[in-house]
Design an enzyme around this catalytic site. Structure first.
Site, PDB file in Angstrom:
ATOM      1  NE  ARG A   1      29.508  56.808  60.106  1.00 23.94           N
ATOM      2  CZ  ARG A   1      29.047  55.775  60.445  1.00 23.94           C
ATOM      3  NH1 ARG A   1      28.264  54.956  59.899  1.00 23.94           N
ATOM      4  NH2 ARG A   1      30.216  55.210  61.246  1.00 23.94           N
TER       5      ARG A   1
ATOM      6  CG  ASP B   1      11.905  48.017  49.564  1.00 24.82           C
ATOM      7  OD1 ASP B   1      12.144  49.061  50.109  1.00 24.82           O
ATOM      8  OD2 ASP B   1      11.276  47.129  50.430  1.00 24.82           O
TER       9      ASP B   1
END
Length: 405
Positions: free
Chosen positions: A104, A169
């Protein structure tokens, strides 16, 4: 750099950290920085808040001490504001699918144009590069565990199981924290920024290393546990007493000698199978391994946890009761160290949960704020980097920023 309003505390006072990520892994890194005194800015989507907010209690822990910025960092003036923020940032952490930021237009090089000293930590499931098949895939805790070889080692002989809660995580988030701090140390020496590529599966590959080394260097596959017992060593793992469960580690010459006398196995000490100086009993390779387990199970089942703990303390055998969650608060060690604490939420409620860890003696961490609401600090952060009220109003009007209602 002018800092946002917050108390000065901890070993990271004066460090500005910005993170973009949802749920657990990336934000956990930010949480650690915030609890150690850094000024941490949490970027959220303008239209949709972090999905962690739907949880009733956990966010009050995982998002405490943060400053909340709601900004579209990929579009027009929102992107400009983000890059302006990067000029005063020490560490930027982003958690996404592969090189999502680069795709992006926000590459490392673009960020370094605005701040050559910036530490950039990219956290993703499969890394910033590799094969097209994997690099851009989404990943959560179980995905990283499964792909890394960590999951297959856990569970019971009948079935592998992931390790919960959300082990990959937390390991990955802590890896991001430590790696970013290492990079910041080097940046302050050289003046040159750093980019860190953290693949969750590689974190778990390293965390699952212990038994894997036997396969990589000899082809031996370690079996999984049987009812919580260590797959290799007798007297290690989870055991049932008369009134509940303990974990223990029967390791050491004296410990084995004295324990064997208690459980009726003194006669095997000094044999070729258990020679003098034995420090561990291999449950498979030692012919007496199954007998040790049988005798130990019987002895433990006939004694209470308190009796076992007292006797093992005398023998210097490491063991602990398997505590239930309700038992934590009243445990004297928890009380003495204030391991569980309370803090105020932003709406005035009292929240209870784990305290700051680890405990720094000279520059302790601190809980100074509950979880901020969506966009709560947007205006203050934008003003801090030079935006006027009119500028902020324009960003909000274009849907590029959200301020607190």
């Amino acid at each position: 750099m002018n800092h946002l309003p917050m108390p000065t505390f901890g070993p990271l006072a004066g460090v500005r950290v910005v993170f973009s990520g949802i749920e657990i892994a990336g934000p956990f890194a930010g949480q650690m920085f915030a609890e150690w005194g850094a000024e941490v800015i949490w970027i959220e989507n303008v239209a949709w808040a972090d999905t962690i907010r739907v949880q009733p209690n956990y966010p009050q822990l995982s998002r405490r001490n943060l400053h909340a910025l709601s900004l579209n960092i990929f579009k027009d003036e929102g992107r400009e504001a983000f890059l302006k923020l990067m000029e005063t940032t020490d560490i930027f952490i982003e958690a996404s699918k592969g090189p999502a930021f680069a795709r992006r237009g926000i590459t490392d090089e673009v960020l370094w144009e605005h701040n050559p000293k910036l530490v950039i930590a990219h956290l993703s499931g499969f890394g910033q590069y590799g094969t097209e098949e994997y690099t851009n895939l989404p990943a959560y805790n179980t995905i990283a565990q499964a792909f890394s070889g960590y999951l297959i080692q856990n569970g019971d002989v009948d079935q592998p199981m992931p390790a919960f809660p959300y082990t990959a995580d937390y390991f990955s988030g802590m890896t991001a924290t430590t790696a970013a701090l290492a990079a910041l140390h080097k940046v302050r020496e050289t003046g040159k920024g750093e980019s860190i590529d953290i693949a969750m599966y590689e974190v778990m590959l390293r965390m699952g290393q212990y038994f894997m080394m036997d396969y990589f260097n000899g082809g031996e596959i370690c079996p999984r546990m049987t009812k919580g017992k260590d797959p290799y060593y007798a007297g290690c793992g989870l055991y049932k007493c008369a009134d509940g469960y303990i974990v223990m580690e029967l390791v050491g010459i004296t410990q084995i000698n004295e324990c064997f006398k208690d459980i009726g196995l003194a006669h095997i000490l000094g044999t070729p199978e258990v020679p003098e100086g034995t420090q561990l009993i291999h449950r498979v390779e030692c012919p007496y391994g199954p007998l040790v387990e049988e005798k130990l199970d019987a002895w433990l089942a006939a004694h209470t946890i308190a009796d076992v703990q007292a006797r093992f303390a005398e023998l210097n055998i490491a063991c602990a009761k398997v505590l239930t969650i309700p038992e934590l608060e009243g445990n004297p060690q928890y009380v003495a160290r204030e391991s569980i604490t309370q803090w105020q939420t932003m709406d005035g409620r009292t929240c209870k949960g784990p305290n700051i860890m680890p405990k720094f003696k000279n520059n302790p961490g601190k809980i100074w704020r509950g979880m901020p609401s969506h966009g709560m600090d947007t205006a203050a952060i934008l003003k801090n980097i030079g935006y006027s009220e009119a500028d902020i109003k324009e960003l909000v009007g274009k849907g590029l920023a959200k301020v607190e209602d």
